[in-house]
Design a protein around this motif. Structure first.
Motif, mmCIF file in Angstrom:
data_model
loop_
_atom_site.group_PDB
_atom_site.id
_atom_site.type_symbol
_atom_site.label_atom_id
_atom_site.label_comp_id
_atom_site.label_asym_id
_atom_site.label_seq_id
_atom_site.Cartn_x
_atom_site.Cartn_y
_atom_site.Cartn_z
ATOM 1 N N LEU A 46 44.025 38.009 41.697
ATOM 2 C CA LEU A 46 44.740 37.274 41.813
ATOM 3 C C LEU A 46 45.608 36.179 42.839
ATOM 4 C CD1 LEU A 46 46.634 41.394 42.262
ATOM 5 C CD2 LEU A 46 46.563 39.080 40.833
ATOM 6 N N ASN A 81 47.404 33.190 41.417
ATOM 7 C CA ASN A 81 46.281 32.468 40.436
ATOM 8 C C ASN A 81 46.848 33.786 39.556
ATOM 9 O OD1 ASN A 81 44.176 31.344 39.301
ATOM 10 N ND2 ASN A 81 43.138 33.313 39.996
ATOM 11 N N ARG A 82 47.962 34.107 38.734
ATOM 12 C CA ARG A 82 48.402 34.384 37.738
ATOM 13 C C ARG A 82 49.300 33.606 36.907
ATOM 14 N NH1 ARG A 82 52.487 39.368 38.115
ATOM 15 N NH2 ARG A 82 50.869 40.418 36.401
ATOM 16 N N ASN A 96 52.519 32.905 37.805
ATOM 17 C CA ASN A 96 52.478 33.420 38.875
ATOM 18 C C ASN A 96 52.839 34.530 39.329
ATOM 19 O OD1 ASN A 96 50.015 31.658 38.903
ATOM 20 N ND2 ASN A 96 51.535 29.977 39.666
ATOM 21 N N THR A 114 49.910 41.723 44.071
ATOM 22 C CA THR A 114 50.186 40.016 44.383
ATOM 23 C C THR A 114 50.825 39.726 45.946
ATOM 24 O OG1 THR A 114 50.145 39.680 42.367
ATOM 25 C CG2 THR A 114 50.765 37.390 44.155
ATOM 26 N N ASP A 116 57.487 40.523 38.689
ATOM 27 C CA ASP A 116 56.777 40.773 37.694
ATOM 28 C C ASP A 116 58.219 41.813 36.920
ATOM 29 O OD1 ASP A 116 55.992 41.866 35.965
ATOM 30 O OD2 ASP A 116 53.395 41.491 37.048
#
Length: 260
Positions: free
Chosen positions: A5, A20-21, A26, A32, A67
């Protein structure tokens, strides 16, 4: 093999952390946030690290927000806990004892802008877009956006960005004081590296003193802030770096700071 991540890479005394998504632009989920917290805790304890650069993977986004898929399932209590989790991370970055530079390579929206604002310095690509669009989801900023944006850009701009949810371009962000510099996207990495390299060569204890004074001064009355600055100024005279810096100036040479 599952991609991490968060990627970490060292170049001399500079540590670059990359969210790193890229397939999720991201976005910050709970995992994360935890990875970032652990990474900053580690960098704080690593004497070899003098500067941290924070960015996002890919070319589209720094961090496009929290998210939403994860947030959509939260209860009121879980939502409060998610906010507290994010705010703990942002506070630890804001009070980090070494300079932290946000390299904003694309969208910095919602939690992404909040993450960038917690950093000490922000360099944005001219193609970047920044904003607090939470109102469009029936939410408000939860990782400190209303408070840090207020302190950076003032009441009018904060209300505009948070009430309308409309993003702004990098040029306006610079005019409002939300970012420190805007450079062409193709030059972003090199401009950030140059800034980080300069800070990495500076006196670490003096940098920490500046960070501590500015942080303390932003949360207290002027008289208290001035007293704190005087105390920190005096402490610098007990450091080897201060002796090296003054000797180097008088000898007309470049100083070699050891962080002692």
């Amino acid at each position: 093999m599952t991609e991490p991540l968060l990627r970490s890479a060292d170049e001399g005394a500079i540590r670059t952390l990359t969210v790193n998504r890229p397939d999720k632009l991201n976005a910050l989920n709970a995992a994360t946030l935890d990875a970032l917290q652990a990474a900053f805790d580690d960098a704080a304890q690593d004497a070899a690290v003098r500067v941290v650069v924070l960015t996002g993977a890919g070319t589209k986004a720094f961090v496009a927000g929290a998210d939403i898929a994860e947030m959509a399932e939260l209860t009121a209590v879980a939502g409060r806990d998610f906010s507290a989790r994010g705010q703990r991370l942002m506070r630890s970055i804001e009070t980090f004892p070494k300079p932290v530079i946000a390299m904003i390579n694309g969208f910095a929206l919602g939690g992404g802008l909040e993450l960038a604002m917690a950093c000490h310095l922000r360099i944005a690509a001219d193609s970047a877009r920044l904003g607090q669009p939470e109102v469009n989801l029936g939410l408000i900023p939860g990782f400190g956006g209303t408070q840090r944006l207020l302190r950076l850009a003032g009441r009018a701009a904060t209300l505009e960005l948070c009430l309308t949810g409309a993003p702004i371009d990098a040029a306006r962000a610079l005019a409002l004081g939300v970012v420190n510099r805007v450079v062409p996207a193709a030059e972003l990495a090199e401009a950030t590296r140059a800034l980080a390299a300069g800070l990495a060569e500076a006196a670490p204890l003096a940098l920490r003193g500046v960070l501590d004074c500015v942080h303390a001064g932003g949360e207290c009355a002027l008289g208290e802030g001035l007293a704190y600055e005087t105390a920190q100024f005096g402490l610098m005279f007990a450091t080897e770096d201060m002796r090296e810096g003054t000797r180097a100036f008088l000898e007309r040479r470049k100083p070699r700071f050891a962080g002692r």
